[in-house]
Design a protein around this motif. Structure first.
Motif, PDB file in Angstrom:
ATOM      1  N   CYS A  32       0.844  -1.189   0.000  1.00  0.00           N
ATOM      2  CA  CYS A  32       0.000   0.000   0.000  1.00  0.00           C
ATOM      3  C   CYS A  32       0.884   1.246   0.000  1.00  0.00           C
ATOM      4  N   THR A  33       0.258   2.398  -0.038  1.00  0.00           N
ATOM      5  CA  THR A  33       0.985   3.650   0.151  1.00  0.00           C
ATOM      6  C   THR A  33       0.353   4.407   1.309  1.00  0.00           C
ATOM      7  N   LEU A  34       1.187   5.181   1.967  1.00  0.00           N
ATOM      8  CA  LEU A  34       0.744   6.112   3.008  1.00  0.00           C
ATOM      9  C   LEU A  34       1.149   7.501   2.553  1.00  0.00           C
ATOM     10  N   THR A  35       0.199   8.411   2.541  1.00  0.00           N
ATOM     11  CA  THR A  35       0.491   9.806   2.198  1.00  0.00           C
ATOM     12  C   THR A  35       0.363  10.647   3.462  1.00  0.00           C
ATOM     13  N   THR A  36       1.477  11.284   3.823  1.00  0.00           N
ATOM     14  CA  THR A  36       1.511  12.246   4.928  1.00  0.00           C
ATOM     15  C   THR A  36       1.908  13.591   4.322  1.00  0.00           C
ATOM     16  N   HIS A  37       1.968  14.608   5.144  1.00  0.00           N
ATOM     17  CA  HIS A  37       2.371  15.927   4.661  1.00  0.00           C
ATOM     18  C   HIS A  37       3.660  16.366   5.343  1.00  0.00           C
ATOM     19  N   ARG A  38       4.607  16.816   4.532  1.00  0.00           N
ATOM     20  CA  ARG A  38       5.846  17.376   5.057  1.00  0.00           C
ATOM     21  C   ARG A  38       5.523  18.722   5.721  1.00  0.00           C
ATOM     22  N   PRO A  39       6.452  19.234   6.525  1.00  0.00           N
ATOM     23  CA  PRO A  39       6.218  20.536   7.163  1.00  0.00           C
ATOM     24  C   PRO A  39       5.892  21.658   6.171  1.00  0.00           C
ATOM     25  N   ASP A  40       6.391  21.562   4.922  1.00  0.00           N
ATOM     26  CA  ASP A  40       6.081  22.601   3.934  1.00  0.00           C
ATOM     27  C   ASP A  40       4.732  22.373   3.251  1.00  0.00           C
ATOM     28  N   GLY A  41       4.007  21.297   3.657  1.00  0.00           N
ATOM     29  CA  GLY A  41       2.694  21.009   3.097  1.00  0.00           C
ATOM     30  C   GLY A  41       2.700  20.081   1.895  1.00  0.00           C
TER      31      GLY A  41
END
Length: 147
Positions: A32-41
């Motif tokens: 699967c994939t997991l999408t998170t957000h870096r501090p810059d969005g």
């Protein structure tokens, strides 16, 4: 959300009461994939193993506490009770499924053990011991896909 079936388009699913086909797809062995957000969005997308627990309304990802995905969740969750907005996804051919929700990082022994047990059940292997293992636990509020 109740299922709405339209030929050739995504279908919304109830995260707590998915269709049998949707749940079966989440029980098959898939990367699967997991999408998170870096501090810059900007999005950070990585391959992971995911387990889906519709009875609890949760998805779980085991990880090392120092991983970028864990750091992203911790950095973007704001209030620890709210969690960071994330998505997990899997696909095979024309079948695909996405789960979305708010993620928190769990470090307690019981949460980690439950996530490891579920991972071993879905993926057919017990992960090697890791004293730095944590769980990205996602409280789900949206499910969609075509399974």
């Amino acid at each position: 959300m109740s299922p709405s079936h339209t030929s050739g388009t995504a279908t919304a699913h109830d995260v707590l009461n998915p269709t049998a086909e949707y749940l079966a797809f989440w029980r098959e062995r898939h990367v699967c994939t997991l999408t998170t957000h870096r501090p810059d969005g900007s999005p950070h997308v990585v391959p992971v193993g995911v387990t889906y627990d519709p009875e609890a309304g949760l998805a779980r990802v085991i990880s090392n506490k120092g991983s970028k995905k864990v750091r992203n969740v911790l950095a973007s969750q704001g209030d620890p009770q709210d969690g960071a907005r994330v998505a997990v996804c899997q696909l095979e051919g024309r079948r695909w499924a996405t789960l979305e929700g708010r993620a928190v990082v769990r470090t307690d022994e019981a949460s980690v053990a439950e996530a490891v047990r579920r991972y071993a059940e879905r993926y057919g292997r017990m992960p090697s011991p890791n004293p730095d293992r944590v769980v990205v636990e996602i409280t789900l509020d949206r499910a969609m896909g075509r399974a």
